[in-house]
Motif scaffolding. Structure first.
Motif, PDB file in Angstrom:
ATOM      1  N   LYS A 133      21.176   0.856 -11.811  1.00  0.00           N
ATOM      2  CA  LYS A 133      20.569   1.539 -10.667  1.00  0.00           C
ATOM      3  C   LYS A 133      21.150   1.019  -9.366  1.00  0.00           C
ATOM      4  CE  LYS A 133      15.991   3.043 -12.279  1.00  0.00           C
ATOM      5  NZ  LYS A 133      14.533   2.858 -12.079  1.00  0.00           N
ATOM      6  N   ASN A 134      21.308  -0.290  -9.283  1.00  0.00           N
ATOM      7  CA  ASN A 134      21.873  -0.881  -8.072  1.00  0.00           C
ATOM      8  C   ASN A 134      23.300  -0.392  -7.841  1.00  0.00           C
ATOM      9  OD1 ASN A 134      19.555  -2.346  -7.612  1.00  0.00           O
ATOM     10  ND2 ASN A 134      20.297  -4.186  -8.649  1.00  0.00           N
ATOM     11  N   LEU A 135      24.083  -0.364  -8.918  1.00  0.00           N
ATOM     12  CA  LEU A 135      25.473   0.084  -8.806  1.00  0.00           C
ATOM     13  C   LEU A 135      25.541   1.562  -8.450  1.00  0.00           C
ATOM     14  CD1 LEU A 135      28.477  -0.747  -9.213  1.00  0.00           C
ATOM     15  CD2 LEU A 135      28.246   0.012 -11.583  1.00  0.00           C
ATOM     16  N   ALA A 136      24.683   2.368  -9.076  1.00  0.00           N
ATOM     17  CA  ALA A 136      24.705   3.818  -8.859  1.00  0.00           C
ATOM     18  C   ALA A 136      24.248   4.193  -7.464  1.00  0.00           C
ATOM     19  CB  ALA A 136      23.829   4.514  -9.892  1.00  0.00           C
ATOM     20  N   GLY A 137      23.303   3.439  -6.917  1.00  0.00           N
ATOM     21  CA  GLY A 137      22.720   3.807  -5.635  1.00  0.00           C
ATOM     22  C   GLY A 137      23.377   3.187  -4.429  1.00  0.00           C
ATOM     23  N   SER A 185      33.571  -2.294 -10.298  1.00  0.00           N
ATOM     24  CA  SER A 185      33.256  -1.098  -9.514  1.00  0.00           C
ATOM     25  C   SER A 185      32.799   0.035 -10.427  1.00  0.00           C
ATOM     26  CB  SER A 185      34.489  -0.652  -8.728  1.00  0.00           C
ATOM     27  OG  SER A 185      35.480  -0.154  -9.620  1.00  0.00           O
ATOM     28  N   ARG A 186      32.252   1.070  -9.814  1.00  0.00           N
ATOM     29  CA  ARG A 186      31.844   2.249 -10.583  1.00  0.00           C
ATOM     30  C   ARG A 186      33.063   2.912 -11.219  1.00  0.00           C
ATOM     31  NH1 ARG A 186      27.611   5.610  -6.957  1.00  0.00           N
ATOM     32  NH2 ARG A 186      29.566   6.347  -6.086  1.00  0.00           N
ATOM     33  N   ASN A 187      34.173   2.905 -10.525  1.00  0.00           N
ATOM     34  CA  ASN A 187      35.396   3.498 -11.064  1.00  0.00           C
ATOM     35  C   ASN A 187      35.843   2.773 -12.325  1.00  0.00           C
ATOM     36  OD1 ASN A 187      37.470   5.429 -10.939  1.00  0.00           O
ATOM     37  ND2 ASN A 187      38.856   3.973  -9.981  1.00  0.00           N
ATOM     38  N   GLU A 188      35.699   1.464 -12.333  1.00  0.00           N
ATOM     39  CA  GLU A 188      36.072   0.679 -13.519  1.00  0.00           C
ATOM     40  C   GLU A 188      35.131   0.961 -14.683  1.00  0.00           C
ATOM     41  OE1 GLU A 188      38.044  -2.856 -10.794  1.00  0.00           O
ATOM     42  OE2 GLU A 188      36.043  -3.127 -11.659  1.00  0.00           O
ATOM     43  N   GLU A 211      34.737  -4.246 -27.570  1.00  0.00           N
ATOM     44  CA  GLU A 211      34.820  -5.678 -27.272  1.00  0.00           C
ATOM     45  C   GLU A 211      36.036  -5.986 -26.405  1.00  0.00           C
ATOM     46  OE1 GLU A 211      35.764  -9.919 -29.528  1.00  0.00           O
ATOM     47  OE2 GLU A 211      35.108  -8.191 -30.731  1.00  0.00           O
ATOM     48  N   LEU A 212      37.152  -5.346 -26.732  1.00  0.00           N
ATOM     49  CA  LEU A 212      38.373  -5.566 -25.956  1.00  0.00           C
ATOM     50  C   LEU A 212      38.176  -5.154 -24.494  1.00  0.00           C
ATOM     51  CD1 LEU A 212      41.381  -6.160 -25.568  1.00  0.00           C
ATOM     52  CD2 LEU A 212      41.856  -3.831 -26.373  1.00  0.00           C
ATOM     53  N   ILE A 213      37.529  -4.019 -24.265  1.00  0.00           N
ATOM     54  CA  ILE A 213      37.339  -3.557 -22.895  1.00  0.00           C
ATOM     55  C   ILE A 213      36.402  -4.486 -22.127  1.00  0.00           C
ATOM     56  CG2 ILE A 213      36.408  -1.698 -21.468  1.00  0.00           C
ATOM     57  CD1 ILE A 213      37.384   0.265 -23.595  1.00  0.00           C
ATOM     58  N   ILE A 214      35.331  -4.932 -22.772  1.00  0.00           N
ATOM     59  CA  ILE A 214      34.405  -5.859 -22.110  1.00  0.00           C
ATOM     60  C   ILE A 214      35.122  -7.144 -21.725  1.00  0.00           C
ATOM     61  CG2 ILE A 214      32.349  -7.292 -22.412  1.00  0.00           C
ATOM     62  CD1 ILE A 214      31.681  -4.336 -22.079  1.00  0.00           C
ATOM     63  N   ARG A 215      35.905  -7.668 -22.662  1.00  0.00           N
ATOM     64  CA  ARG A 215      36.633  -8.914 -22.385  1.00  0.00           C
ATOM     65  C   ARG A 215      37.700  -8.698 -21.313  1.00  0.00           C
ATOM     66  NH1 ARG A 215      36.446 -12.254 -27.052  1.00  0.00           N
ATOM     67  NH2 ARG A 215      37.957 -13.664 -26.066  1.00  0.00           N
ATOM     68  N   SER A 216      38.310  -7.516 -21.307  1.00  0.00           N
ATOM     69  CA  SER A 216      39.324  -7.206 -20.293  1.00  0.00           C
ATOM     70  C   SER A 216      38.694  -7.131 -18.907  1.00  0.00           C
ATOM     71  CB  SER A 216      40.021  -5.882 -20.632  1.00  0.00           C
ATOM     72  OG  SER A 216      40.726  -5.973 -21.852  1.00  0.00           O
ATOM     73  N   LEU A 217      37.516  -6.517 -18.821  1.00  0.00           N
ATOM     74  CA  LEU A 217      36.811  -6.453 -17.539  1.00  0.00           C
ATOM     75  C   LEU A 217      36.452  -7.851 -17.051  1.00  0.00           C
ATOM     76  CD1 LEU A 217      34.473  -3.397 -18.238  1.00  0.00           C
ATOM     77  CD2 LEU A 217      36.294  -3.476 -16.517  1.00  0.00           C
ATOM     78  N   LYS A 218      36.003  -8.684 -17.964  1.00  0.00           N
ATOM     79  CA  LYS A 218      35.695 -10.071 -17.591  1.00  0.00           C
ATOM     80  C   LYS A 218      36.954 -10.819 -17.173  1.00  0.00           C
ATOM     81  CE  LYS A 218      31.556 -10.542 -20.486  1.00  0.00           C
ATOM     82  NZ  LYS A 218      30.934 -11.204 -21.672  1.00  0.00           N
ATOM     83  N   GLY A 219      38.096 -10.376 -17.716  1.00  0.00           N
ATOM     84  CA  GLY A 219      39.373 -10.991 -17.370  1.00  0.00           C
ATOM     85  C   GLY A 219      40.020 -10.385 -16.136  1.00  0.00           C
ATOM     86  N   ARG A 220      39.237  -9.612 -15.367  1.00  0.00           N
ATOM     87  CA  ARG A 220      39.669  -9.051 -14.082  1.00  0.00           C
ATOM     88  C   ARG A 220      40.659  -7.899 -14.214  1.00  0.00           C
ATOM     89  NH1 ARG A 220      35.596 -10.711 -10.927  1.00  0.00           N
ATOM     90  NH2 ARG A 220      35.310 -12.956 -10.989  1.00  0.00           N
ATOM     91  N   PHE A 221      40.602  -7.156 -15.294  1.00  0.00           N
ATOM     92  CA  PHE A 221      41.371  -5.908 -15.369  1.00  0.00           C
ATOM     93  C   PHE A 221      40.684  -4.909 -14.444  1.00  0.00           C
ATOM     94  CE2 PHE A 221      43.365  -7.827 -18.854  1.00  0.00           C
ATOM     95  CZ  PHE A 221      44.323  -7.003 -19.445  1.00  0.00           C
TER      96      PHE A 221
END
Length: 297
Positions: A133-137, A185-188, A211-221
């Motif tokens: 909600k915070n991100l969307a608003g 970001s919302r785009n990510e 799992e790969l995408i979550i770890r990639s996001l945590k890795g600043r992709f």
């Protein structure tokens, strides 16, 4: 004289009414469909001119009113449910340009309609999470609606390509973590859902893709990095002649070392990635030795 004029007007009205009754019902259905789509376009941020152009193309292709009403039915249904329907219009335009038969095109569009309807409760539940909600608003209600539409389209595409509803829900739960959402970001978020069905691992192990995408996001992709990931993985898999799961294993190892996304992606494109086989993947030994096509990126 007045009586004659009255009779003439009355006869003219009756003639017009008879003419209208003689029109095929499909004409009214088609006009109603177009009207509904035009009315809903503004609410959903869709350029209404696409609808007019689509109507013109259909007529140029010899599509009659019955057929056009049939083709537009999935879009109308989604519009009435306040769900995004521009994907339907885009697919329709592509289908007409390629000369796809009306019945085949209709079946494809109905499949996309069903996927969108199936995605709606998943996305709407997820958007009730406080962090989401915070991100969307962040930019107001109109922007939040756009975010929802983008999420729905990405999720519908994934489901339409065979991605599991349960796996998608599980992935979104992981993605909805406050610590993770506060750093992306919302785009990510939208891009991460968009690429889910495109990752080579999704054919055999959809959870591993998540799992790969979550770890990639945590890795600043970022979003641009994520968009490159599916093609980079396929190239590394092809050049190294190794399973997609082994490529994932190599990426995760590189993320652990703190390597930047640009470095990891370049290594994949060059075919140089740690490729030790992860345990439990189909056709791979549980503790096979690593080192297949190793190399720093």
């Amino acid at each position: 004289m007045k009586i004659l004029k009255y009779i003439s007007k009355k006869m003219a009205k009756l003639a017009l009414f008879s003419l209208i009754l003689s029109f095929p019902l499909s004409l009214f259905a088609q006009e109603n469909s177009i009207s509904i789509l035009h009315q809903k376009s503004a609410d959903l941020g869709i350029d209404a001119s696409h609808i007019s152009k689509l109507q013109e193309r259909a007529h140029e292709n010899g599509i009659n009113n019955d057929q056009l009403a049939q083709i537009l039915e999935p879009a109308v249904t989604l519009a009435q449910d306040n769900l995004p329907f521009d994907m339907i219009l885009q697919k329709t335009s592509e289908g007409l340009a390629k000369g796809v038969p009306v019945n085949v095109l209709s079946n494809v569009l109905k499949g996309l309609q069903t996927s969108t309807q199936n995605a709606a409760p998943i996305i709407d539940r997820w958007m009730q999470k406080p962090a989401v909600k915070n991100l969307a608003g962040e930019s107001g209600s109109e922007s939040a609606q756009t975010f929802r539409n983008d999420l729905l389209k990405s999720s519908a595409r994934a489901l339409n390509q065979g991605f599991s509803k349960n796996v998608l829900s599980g992935f979104l739960n992981e993605l909805g973590n406050q610590d993770l959402l506060s750093n992306i970001s919302r785009n990510e978020v939208v891009t991460s859902i968009t690429i889910l069905p495109d990752l080579p691992t999704s054919a055999e192990n959809q959870k591993l893709s998540g799992e790969l995408i979550i770890r990639s996001l945590k890795g600043r992709f970022d979003s641009a990095d994520l968009q490159k990931l599916p093609s980079a993985m396929r190239i590394a898999q092809s050049r190294g002649q190794i399973p997609a799961g082994s490529v994932v294993n190599g990426i995760l190892e590189r993320i652990k070392t703190g390597a930047p996304a640009s470095e990891i992606l370049q290594g994949l494109f060059d075919g140089k990635i740690l490729a030790g086989p992860p345990s439990g993947l189909p056709g791979r030994p549980v503790n096979a030795g690593s080192g297949n096509n190793q190399g720093g990126s």
